[in-house]
Design an enzyme around this catalytic site. Structure first.
Site, short mmCIF file in Angstrom:
data_model
loop_
_atom_site.label_atom_id
_atom_site.label_comp_id
_atom_site.label_asym_id
_atom_site.label_seq_id
_atom_site.Cartn_x
_atom_site.Cartn_y
_atom_site.Cartn_z
N LYS A 158 20.23 81.86 38.25
CA LYS A 158 21.46 80.83 38.79
C LYS A 158 20.89 80.31 40.13
O LYS A 158 20.12 80.91 40.80
CB LYS A 158 22.51 81.78 39.14
CG LYS A 158 23.29 82.32 37.95
CD LYS A 158 24.56 83.08 38.52
CE LYS A 158 25.59 83.49 37.42
NZ LYS A 158 26.57 84.04 37.83
N LYS A 201 22.28 90.25 35.42
CA LYS A 201 22.35 90.50 34.16
C LYS A 201 23.43 89.76 33.45
O LYS A 201 24.29 89.06 34.18
CB LYS A 201 23.03 91.91 34.09
CG LYS A 201 23.45 92.57 32.51
CD LYS A 201 22.24 93.01 31.97
CE LYS A 201 22.37 93.40 30.64
NZ LYS A 201 21.30 93.38 29.71
N PHE A 202 23.03 89.08 32.17
CA PHE A 202 24.11 88.16 31.72
C PHE A 202 25.49 89.14 31.12
O PHE A 202 25.19 90.06 30.28
CB PHE A 202 23.50 87.34 30.36
CG PHE A 202 24.40 86.47 29.62
CD1 PHE A 202 25.08 85.65 30.33
CD2 PHE A 202 24.36 86.52 28.19
CE1 PHE A 202 25.90 84.71 29.58
CE2 PHE A 202 25.31 85.86 27.53
CZ PHE A 202 26.15 84.66 28.12
N LYS A 237 38.61 73.99 34.30
CA LYS A 237 39.57 74.62 33.81
C LYS A 237 40.65 73.81 33.07
O LYS A 237 40.92 72.55 33.58
CB LYS A 237 40.38 75.38 35.07
CG LYS A 237 39.34 76.54 35.56
CD LYS A 237 39.85 76.69 36.91
CE LYS A 237 38.79 77.71 37.46
NZ LYS A 237 39.00 78.00 38.95
N GLU A 275 36.72 84.98 43.04
CA GLU A 275 36.53 84.61 41.68
C GLU A 275 35.62 86.00 41.01
O GLU A 275 34.45 86.33 41.43
CB GLU A 275 35.64 83.49 41.10
CG GLU A 275 36.32 82.21 41.33
CD GLU A 275 35.55 81.05 41.03
OE1 GLU A 275 36.17 79.86 41.02
OE2 GLU A 275 34.30 81.12 40.53
N GLU A 288 32.04 84.23 42.97
CA GLU A 288 31.96 83.38 44.02
C GLU A 288 33.25 83.59 45.18
O GLU A 288 34.26 84.09 44.48
CB GLU A 288 32.00 81.95 43.56
CG GLU A 288 30.82 81.43 42.99
CD GLU A 288 31.05 79.99 42.52
OE1 GLU A 288 31.81 79.19 42.73
OE2 GLU A 288 30.06 79.80 41.31
N ARG A 292 38.95 77.39 49.78
CA ARG A 292 40.05 76.09 49.92
C ARG A 292 41.05 76.40 48.93
O ARG A 292 41.10 77.58 48.37
CB ARG A 292 39.20 74.92 49.11
CG ARG A 292 38.80 75.46 47.55
CD ARG A 292 38.32 74.24 46.41
NE ARG A 292 38.52 74.63 45.37
CZ ARG A 292 37.54 75.09 44.82
NH1 ARG A 292 36.39 75.48 45.38
NH2 ARG A 292 37.39 75.49 43.33
N ARG A 336 46.70 71.61 32.51
CA ARG A 336 46.36 70.49 33.24
C ARG A 336 46.45 69.19 32.16
O ARG A 336 45.76 69.35 31.16
CB ARG A 336 44.90 70.58 33.80
CG ARG A 336 44.76 71.84 34.70
CD ARG A 336 43.19 71.67 35.27
NE ARG A 336 43.19 73.06 36.03
CZ ARG A 336 42.09 73.00 37.16
NH1 ARG A 336 41.20 71.93 37.09
NH2 ARG A 336 41.96 73.99 37.57
C1 MV4 Z 1 27.92 84.57 34.69
C2 MV4 Z 1 28.10 84.51 33.27
C3 MV4 Z 1 27.73 85.52 32.47
N1 MV4 Z 1 26.99 86.44 33.36
N2 MV4 Z 1 27.16 85.26 35.11
C4 MV4 Z 1 29.66 79.87 35.30
C5 MV4 Z 1 30.14 79.09 36.53
C6 MV4 Z 1 29.49 79.90 37.49
N3 MV4 Z 1 30.42 80.08 38.58
C7 MV4 Z 1 29.32 81.34 36.95
N4 MV4 Z 1 29.46 81.27 35.54
C8 MV4 Z 1 29.04 82.27 34.91
N5 MV4 Z 1 28.25 83.41 35.53
C9 MV4 Z 1 26.68 86.25 34.64
N6 MV4 Z 1 25.82 87.17 35.25
C10 MV4 Z 1 29.10 83.57 32.69
C11 MV4 Z 1 29.33 82.36 33.52
C12 MV4 Z 1 30.05 81.34 32.78
C13 MV4 Z 1 31.50 81.10 32.94
C14 MV4 Z 1 32.20 81.94 34.00
C15 MV4 Z 1 33.42 81.61 34.31
C16 MV4 Z 1 34.17 80.71 33.44
C17 MV4 Z 1 33.74 80.15 32.50
C18 MV4 Z 1 32.30 80.25 32.22
C19 MV4 Z 1 31.53 79.49 31.35
C20 MV4 Z 1 30.33 79.76 30.98
C21 MV4 Z 1 29.46 80.77 31.71
#
Ligand code: MV4
Length: 445
Positions: A158, A201-202, A237, A275, A288, A292, A336
């Site tokens: 990231k 980690k994913f 969203k 979040e 995150e 705002r 929305r």
């Molecule tokens: C992730 C994730 C899975 N694993 N991190 C997408 C936007 C960014 N703010 C963080 N995101 C993600 N981070 C890890 N370690 C999956 C996402 C993600 C996601 C997160 C929230 C809402 C929608 C999403 C759509 C795809 C991927």
């Protein structure tokens, strides 16, 4: 209290802020681009100043123009809404230097939370659960490979300056690392002028659940429960709801406490959002912190019966938070409504709204700046309205939403109304069985 607030935004959120200011006896100044001269926010504000041509970079994002508008109208505060300058550290600093109160986070806070790797380090230190991964930035490709071995594939790289999915890649095995490492860094450099990367980690098929928080300058912080924002498409969203169908009393307590911990760790002042990703085992991880007011603040307002913009203004002025516990007693859903064609890959559909009729009745709220005859400019965000229903239960809120969507007439352009109508009939949605992957599999009939 503030005497006059300039709203550095457009559309429904500008109107939303103007409405609360009126109720608080605060004068309002609208700013607008030439493309927005007939917008309702211009009509409803006490004063309005044109800040430039249609392009956002030359108007709503042009800091000298916004500051000048505040100076000539003698505004003592600026409300940035969401998007545009709402999380711009320079703007927050320049407001301060000009003795105009920025109704948002300090430049330091925006900087600290805007750098994702450092925000994560701060949260980890404060004891907020985070996704396992690299302790900081990755030095090079070899460092990325070595870290991934420890974290265990699949991993995500990231961009530390990222957000909204930019500069983010899933890496399933070591063979894929080099390609993704290079492309993610390139993308991030081009988008943010920063190619710092970190690794996590994913988490497969997570839910996006966020916690609304508020903090005051005396170090107090509280949370106002969650919003489930898992129904997204390309990081936009589409639907938000509270309570989350996945929530339990125990999880809300744990996530609420973690969010308050996060807010206190950075001495957060104002309203904000923490979040989280929530996995299938209901383990949750900090993602995150948004400094705002968000588009979806409305549903929180409905379930706790509380004006979050009023709270935001009061906190900016220096008042204390009430310190209450807010547990939702109602269920609220927001759809929305975008000027987009859901049949054509949600392609933008700007143009003139020829006919317009809003739904009404018990439990319906609509936040919008549009009306019959309104010309949707092609320069900005495609969201034209937020339709919110509130009821005792999720089923009733969905029933109301179906009824309201059926009444809603927006003629002359394509909107996401038909999409929402199909969503409200979708079995998985009705069961509350959805994750952030939901829209990948959703097909319009
Ligand atoms: C992730 C994730 C899975 N694993 N991190 C997408 C936007 C960014 N703010 C963080 N995101 C993600 N981070 C890890 N370690 C999956 C996402 C993600 C996601 C997160 C929230 C809402 C929608 C999403 C759509 C795809 C991927």
């Amino acid at each position: 209290m503030f005497k006059k607030i300039l709203i550095a935004n457009r559309g429904e959120i500008a109107l939303r802020v103007i409405r609360t200011c009126k109720e608080m006896g605060i004068k309002t100044v609208a700013v607008y681009s030439t493309a927005d001269k007939d917008s309702l926010h211009v009509k409803f504000a006490d004063e309005a100043v044109c800040v430039g041509p249609p392009s956002s970079t030359d108007s709503y994002l042009k800091i000298p123009n916004i500051i000048s508008a505040a100076e000539i109208t003698n505004a003592d505060a600026i409300h940035p809404g969401y998007g545009f300058l709402s999380e711009n550290a320079d703007f927050s600093r320049i407001c301060k230097e000009n003795e105009i109160k920025f109704i948002g986070a300090s430049p330091e806070m925006i900087g600290q939370m805007g750098d994702k790797a450092s925000a994560k380090a701060t949260m980890l230190k404060a004891g907020v659960p985070c996704v396992p991964g690299s302790p900081g930035l990755l030095k090079d490709l070899d460092h990325a490979k070595a870290t991934a071995k420890k974290v265990v594939y699949p991993v995500m790289i990231k961009a530390t300056a990222g957000g909204g999915g930019k500069g983010m890649r899933i890496v399933w095995n070591e063979d894929e690392m080099e390609e993704h490492w290079n492309s993610a860094r390139q993308e991030s450099k081009a988008a943010f002028g920063n190619d710092g990367m970190y690794m996590e980690k994913f988490i497969e098929e997570p839910r996006h659940i966020e916690i609304q928080i508020a903090g005051d300058r005396f170090g107090n912080a509280c949370h106002m429960s969650e919003r489930d924002c898992s129904i997204q498409r390309r990081h936009q969203k589409l639907v938000e709801e509270v309570p989350s169908p996945f929530m339990t009393t125990k999880l809300r307590k744990l996530m609420g406490r973690a969010a308050v911990k996060a807010a206190k760790a950075v001495k957060y002042e104002g309203v904000g959002t923490v979040e989280f990703l929530v996995d299938k085992n209901r383990d949750f991880y900090f993602m995150e912190m948004n400094t705002r007011i968000q588009v979806e603040h409305t549903i929180t307002e409905e379930v706790i019966n509380y004006d979050l913009i009023k709270e935001q203004i009061k906190l900016a002025y220096g008042e204390k938070i009430s310190g209450k516990e807010y547990i939702p007693k109602m269920h609220a859903i927001q759809c929305r409504i975008n000027a987009e064609d859901p049949e054509k890959d949600f392609r933008p559909s700007p143009g003139k709204i020829t006919d317009y009729h809003e739904p009404g009745g018990h439990g319906i709220r609509i936040d919008t700046h549009v009306y019959a005859g309104y010309l949707i400019p092609p320069y900005y965000d495609s969201m034209i309205s937020k339709l919110i229903t509130v009821a005792q239960t999720r089923d009733e809120a969905i029933t109301k939403m179906k009824r309201a969507l059926g009444e809603y007439i927006v003629g002359g352009i394509k909107t996401t109304i038909p999409f929402h109508q199909q969503l409200m009939e979708n079995e998985k949605f009705l069961e509350g069985d959805f994750t952030t992957k939901f829209m990948d599999d959703f097909e319009l009939k």
